[in-house]
Scaffold this active site. Structure first.
Site, PDB file in Angstrom:
ATOM      1  N   ASP A 171     -33.229 -46.441 -21.751  1.00  0.00           N
ATOM      2  CA  ASP A 171     -33.669 -47.669 -21.095  1.00  0.00           C
ATOM      3  C   ASP A 171     -33.389 -47.669 -19.602  1.00  0.00           C
ATOM      4  O   ASP A 171     -34.103 -47.044 -18.830  1.00  0.00           O
ATOM      5  CB  ASP A 171     -33.011 -48.856 -21.800  1.00  0.00           C
ATOM      6  CG  ASP A 171     -33.643 -50.194 -21.444  1.00  0.00           C
ATOM      7  OD1 ASP A 171     -34.501 -50.234 -20.558  1.00  0.00           O
ATOM      8  OD2 ASP A 171     -33.283 -51.208 -22.060  1.00  0.00           O
ATOM      9  N   HIS A 220     -35.570 -53.149 -28.633  1.00  0.00           N
ATOM     10  CA  HIS A 220     -34.409 -54.036 -28.714  1.00  0.00           C
ATOM     11  C   HIS A 220     -34.403 -54.813 -30.033  1.00  0.00           C
ATOM     12  O   HIS A 220     -33.578 -54.538 -30.892  1.00  0.00           O
ATOM     13  CB  HIS A 220     -34.299 -54.985 -27.523  1.00  0.00           C
ATOM     14  CG  HIS A 220     -34.261 -54.299 -26.198  1.00  0.00           C
ATOM     15  ND1 HIS A 220     -33.323 -53.338 -25.887  1.00  0.00           N
ATOM     16  CD2 HIS A 220     -35.056 -54.427 -25.092  1.00  0.00           C
ATOM     17  CE1 HIS A 220     -33.528 -52.900 -24.658  1.00  0.00           C
ATOM     18  NE2 HIS A 220     -34.584 -53.517 -24.157  1.00  0.00           N
TER      19      HIS A 220
END
Length: 432
Positions: free
Chosen positions: A307, A256
């Site tokens: 994810d 991220h």
């Protein structure tokens, strides 16, 4: 490897600096089967969350956020057994292969039985993921996660987090047991869940115990609340604290890294680490937008991951990585440059350039796009990457070859039906 200490940031090896500048070329060639391209590495996966895709889209709070989404995630995580995890992961990995992913980095923290007691053997949940990957025929970089605390203040894990938790010594024993399983299709690295979940002393102990070539992945700077809490607890922003307190180098993948200041952008780029971007999940959770243009300008390395698996498509991850920047900056073709005007080639080149350092696999696998599909009519080597990424939502992957084996042919995985049947039964149990 010595324990990390505060230090000035080194320049990454020249090979990696050159790759960062050259991540704009994607080899594509046409043959009798279609357009052949390198397979894509999925740098961040939580396989069990495939079972909750679409189940967290009802408002539970007027201020719904990542933190309220997490309640739904905890509820589904609490129902898994090794058998259910294997069934769900195998379905996910089939979907990845059919979409063009040929390697997956599994960020695995669902270690223990409900209540936190260990399975016998302690590797049971990890073995379920290894078996699922072998069944599907995808390369797996397994990243067992160290998860120790419920926040920067060191609070104990909550009841629902106990399935995730380890002390340092049992965690290192888990890594040792799993590394003995490594082979042509399996690599075992290490994941630190986040700075909020791993105290500094524990982080240093684990890093000092890892092999020199171990891949290290870490969630970082995903949420503004995480940044604010880190500043309050450690006197620095998360990425800056990490760069000052660990030997961050090309073995590291920062997941991220959404909320960065300019110094952190430059620091990650200089370190040679890779940022794993997950645009569909980051959008789904309302995380924010990664500063892609500044990071590319600094020569930073990056890849993509699915994810939480609200989407299992490298095309959608890449498309929304670019589209998010366009919406924010109100201009087009943000990832392109004078040297490489093709956005698609730039994006695919970026994921291919970082793959080996994030996954530990040097081997090249292949996907074949269907040259007969109407969306690729008249395609050339100059535009086939742009056509694949931006021309529509119809699946264009025809064949996929991993380690010399054709696991997808004509758009269908070789064992799609049997694996889907086991998945449907697992979902009936999980949602009962």
């Amino acid at each position: 490897m010595r324990p990390p200490a505060a230090r000035s940031l080194p320049q990454p090896p020249r090979r990696l600096r050159d790759n960062a500048r050259m991540q704009t070329s994607t080899p594509a060639r046409h043959d009798t089967r279609g357009w052949r391209l390198p397979g894509v590495a999925n740098l961040h996966s939580h396989a069990f969350q495939r079972a909750m895709a679409g189940l967290a889209e009802r408002q539970t709070d007027p201020a719904d956020s990542f933190w309220t989404w997490r309640e739904t995630m905890y509820a589904i995580a609490g129902r898994f057994t090794p058998e259910l995890l294997q069934a769900v992961a195998a379905q996910l990995y089939v979907e990845m292969l059919e979409a063009g992913y040929t390697t997956v980095c599994e960020f695995h923290y669902l270690h223990h039985a409900p209540g936190g007691g260990p399975y016998a053997p302690a590797t049971a949940m990890s073995e379920a993921l290894i078996a699922a990957a072998a069944t599907a025929g995808i390369r797996l970089t397994l990243l067992p996660v160290l998860y120790m605390a419920g926040g920067f203040d060191g609070r104990p894990l909550s009841e629902r987090q106990r399935r995730f938790g380890h002390a340092v010594e049992p965690f290192l024993r888990l890594l040792d047991a799993l590394r003995a399983r490594e082979g042509a299709m399996l690599r075992v690295g290490c994941a630190l869940h986040s700075l909020r979940a791993v105290p500094p002393d524990a982080m240093r102990t684990v890093l000092a115990a890892l092999p020199d070539d171990a891949r290290i992945h870490l969630h970082i700077a995903e949420q503004t609340a995480e940044v604010e809490d880190c500043i309050a607890a450690r006197g620095a922003r998360p990425v800056q604290w990490l760069l000052d307190n660990a030997d961050v180098d090309p073995r590291w993948t920062l997941v991220h890294a959404t909320h960065l200041d300019d110094a952190e952008v430059r620091g990650i780029a200089r370190s040679g680490a890779t940022v794993a971007l997950c645009p569909t999940t980051e959008a789904n959770l309302g995380d924010g937008l990664f500063p892609m243009d500044r990071y590319l300008a600094a020569g930073g390395r990056w890849g993509i991951g699915s994810d939480s698996h609200v989407s299992v498509s490298p095309v959608e991850e890449l498309r929304w990585l670019e589209y998010g920047q366009r919406l924010f900056q109100q201009r087009r073709n943000v990832a392109a440059s004078v040297a490489m005007p093709s956005v698609g080639a730039t994006l695919l080149g970026g994921v291919h350039a970082s793959a080996a350092d994030s996954t530990g696999f040097d081997e090249a696998d292949t996907i074949v796009l269907d040259a007969d599909h109407p969306l690729l009519a008249g395609a050339t080597t100059a535009d086939v990457a742009d056509r694949w990424v931006f021309a529509g939502n119809r699946p264009l992957v025809r064949d996929v070859e991993v380690a010399g084996m054709r696991v997808v042919e004509g758009g269908r995985h070789r064992d799609r039906d049997a694996i889907a049947s086991r998945y449907r039964e697992a979902m009936r149990v999980l949602l009962a």
